[in-house]
Write a protein that holds these residues in place. Structure first.
Motif, PDB file in Angstrom:
ATOM      1  N   ARG A  45       0.835  -1.195   0.000  1.00  0.00           N
ATOM      2  CA  ARG A  45       0.000   0.000   0.000  1.00  0.00           C
ATOM      3  C   ARG A  45       0.868   1.242   0.000  1.00  0.00           C
ATOM      4  N   ASN A  46       1.932   1.197   0.768  1.00  0.00           N
ATOM      5  CA  ASN A  46       2.845   2.331   0.848  1.00  0.00           C
ATOM      6  C   ASN A  46       3.513   2.579  -0.503  1.00  0.00           C
ATOM      7  N   LEU A  47       3.883   1.536  -1.222  1.00  0.00           N
ATOM      8  CA  LEU A  47       4.494   1.701  -2.544  1.00  0.00           C
ATOM      9  C   LEU A  47       3.540   2.399  -3.512  1.00  0.00           C
ATOM     10  N   VAL A  48       2.285   1.995  -3.485  1.00  0.00           N
ATOM     11  CA  VAL A  48       1.287   2.611  -4.365  1.00  0.00           C
ATOM     12  C   VAL A  48       1.089   4.075  -3.999  1.00  0.00           C
ATOM     13  N   GLU A  49       1.019   4.356  -2.711  1.00  0.00           N
ATOM     14  CA  GLU A  49       0.835   5.741  -2.258  1.00  0.00           C
ATOM     15  C   GLU A  49       2.019   6.617  -2.662  1.00  0.00           C
ATOM     16  N   ARG A  50       3.232   6.092  -2.544  1.00  0.00           N
ATOM     17  CA  ARG A  50       4.411   6.870  -2.953  1.00  0.00           C
ATOM     18  C   ARG A  50       4.440   7.097  -4.452  1.00  0.00           C
ATOM     19  N   PHE A  51       3.944   6.121  -5.233  1.00  0.00           N
ATOM     20  CA  PHE A  51       3.884   6.296  -6.679  1.00  0.00           C
ATOM     21  C   PHE A  51       2.941   7.446  -7.046  1.00  0.00           C
ATOM     22  N   PHE A  52       1.778   7.506  -6.392  1.00  0.00           N
ATOM     23  CA  PHE A  52       0.849   8.598  -6.675  1.00  0.00           C
ATOM     24  C   PHE A  52       1.441   9.943  -6.273  1.00  0.00           C
ATOM     25  N   CYS A  53       2.214   9.988  -5.206  1.00  0.00           N
ATOM     26  CA  CYS A  53       2.884  11.235  -4.822  1.00  0.00           C
ATOM     27  C   CYS A  53       3.894  11.650  -5.894  1.00  0.00           C
ATOM     28  N   LYS A  54       4.603  10.686  -6.471  1.00  0.00           N
ATOM     29  CA  LYS A  54       5.547  11.007  -7.544  1.00  0.00           C
ATOM     30  C   LYS A  54       4.818  11.494  -8.782  1.00  0.00           C
ATOM     31  N   LEU A  55       3.655  10.913  -9.079  1.00  0.00           N
ATOM     32  CA  LEU A  55       2.871  11.371 -10.229  1.00  0.00           C
ATOM     33  C   LEU A  55       2.433  12.820 -10.053  1.00  0.00           C
ATOM     34  N   LYS A  56       2.107  13.196  -8.834  1.00  0.00           N
ATOM     35  CA  LYS A  56       1.633  14.556  -8.581  1.00  0.00           C
ATOM     36  C   LYS A  56       2.735  15.602  -8.722  1.00  0.00           C
ATOM     37  N   GLN A  57       3.988  15.152  -8.837  1.00  0.00           N
ATOM     38  CA  GLN A  57       5.086  16.095  -9.061  1.00  0.00           C
ATOM     39  C   GLN A  57       5.055  16.654 -10.486  1.00  0.00           C
ATOM     40  N   PHE A  58       4.346  15.989 -11.368  1.00  0.00           N
ATOM     41  CA  PHE A  58       4.207  16.467 -12.738  1.00  0.00           C
ATOM     42  C   PHE A  58       3.054  17.465 -12.774  1.00  0.00           C
ATOM     43  N   ARG A  59       3.361  18.704 -13.120  1.00  0.00           N
ATOM     44  CA  ARG A  59       2.375  19.784 -13.078  1.00  0.00           C
ATOM     45  C   ARG A  59       1.152  19.475 -13.929  1.00  0.00           C
ATOM     46  N   ARG A  60       1.375  18.891 -15.080  1.00  0.00           N
ATOM     47  CA  ARG A  60       0.287  18.581 -16.008  1.00  0.00           C
ATOM     48  C   ARG A  60      -0.701  17.593 -15.379  1.00  0.00           C
ATOM     49  N   ILE A  61      -0.205  16.698 -14.548  1.00  0.00           N
ATOM     50  CA  ILE A  61      -1.062  15.714 -13.888  1.00  0.00           C
ATOM     51  C   ILE A  61      -1.743  16.341 -12.676  1.00  0.00           C
ATOM     52  N   ALA A  62      -0.979  17.039 -11.855  1.00  0.00           N
ATOM     53  CA  ALA A  62      -1.510  17.588 -10.608  1.00  0.00           C
ATOM     54  C   ALA A  62      -2.609  18.612 -10.844  1.00  0.00           C
ATOM     55  N   THR A  63      -2.480  19.413 -11.897  1.00  0.00           N
ATOM     56  CA  THR A  63      -3.469  20.461 -12.148  1.00  0.00           C
ATOM     57  C   THR A  63      -4.551  20.025 -13.112  1.00  0.00           C
ATOM     58  N   ARG A  64      -4.489  18.782 -13.568  1.00  0.00           N
ATOM     59  CA  ARG A  64      -5.447  18.239 -14.547  1.00  0.00           C
ATOM     60  C   ARG A  64      -5.507  19.174 -15.757  1.00  0.00           C
ATOM     61  N   PHE A  65      -4.308  19.488 -16.279  1.00  0.00           N
ATOM     62  CA  PHE A  65      -4.172  20.401 -17.410  1.00  0.00           C
ATOM     63  C   PHE A  65      -4.940  19.898 -18.623  1.00  0.00           C
ATOM     64  N   GLU A  66      -4.857  18.591 -18.866  1.00  0.00           N
ATOM     65  CA  GLU A  66      -5.573  17.991 -19.996  1.00  0.00           C
ATOM     66  C   GLU A  66      -7.027  17.771 -19.591  1.00  0.00           C
ATOM     67  N   LYS A  67      -7.954  18.321 -20.340  1.00  0.00           N
ATOM     68  CA  LYS A  67      -9.369  18.229 -19.973  1.00  0.00           C
ATOM     69  C   LYS A  67     -10.063  17.003 -20.556  1.00  0.00           C
ATOM     70  N   HIS A  68      -9.541  16.473 -21.643  1.00  0.00           N
ATOM     71  CA  HIS A  68     -10.136  15.290 -22.245  1.00  0.00           C
ATOM     72  C   HIS A  68      -9.524  14.034 -21.622  1.00  0.00           C
ATOM     73  N   ALA A  69     -10.363  13.049 -21.373  1.00  0.00           N
ATOM     74  CA  ALA A  69      -9.920  11.837 -20.678  1.00  0.00           C
ATOM     75  C   ALA A  69      -8.806  11.115 -21.432  1.00  0.00           C
ATOM     76  N   ASP A  70      -8.905  11.048 -22.766  1.00  0.00           N
ATOM     77  CA  ASP A  70      -7.865  10.355 -23.545  1.00  0.00           C
ATOM     78  C   ASP A  70      -6.516  11.050 -23.407  1.00  0.00           C
ATOM     79  N   ASN A  71      -6.527  12.370 -23.481  1.00  0.00           N
ATOM     80  CA  ASN A  71      -5.274  13.119 -23.344  1.00  0.00           C
ATOM     81  C   ASN A  71      -4.704  13.003 -21.935  1.00  0.00           C
TER      82      ASN A  71
END
Length: 92
Positions: A45-71
């Protein structure tokens, strides 16, 4: 379902059980009847949680820059691949 101590409530445990699942949630220290979680499951569980924290370091992901689900899914795939490549290059 594996969750953190913050989600320790009998309502949630019963909700998961009613739907055919098994809740692995450690109890808080103030609770009289203690539930335990196998350390190997909690580590995963901790590994999965740390992975999501690393994903949130990408601005495009954290701010939901892409509005379309495919993008957005494509951006997630690229960010995940970049995280994986960084992990592989640092592993001997």
């Amino acid at each position: 379902m594996i969750a953190d101590r913050g989600y320790d409530s009998m309502a949630l445990v019963n909700f998961v059980r009613d739907r055919g699942g098994e809740a692995h949630i450690p109890t808080q220290s103030r609770v009289r009847i203690q539930r335990s979680v196998p350390p190997s499951l909690y580590r995963q569980r901790n590994l999965v949680e740390r992975f999501f924290c690393k994903l949130k370091q990408f601005r495009r992901i954290a701010t939901r820059f892409e509005k379309h689900a495919d993008n957005f899914m494509a951006a997630l795939a690229l960010a995940s691949a970049r995280i994986w490549m960084r992990a592989m290059e640092s592993t001997p």
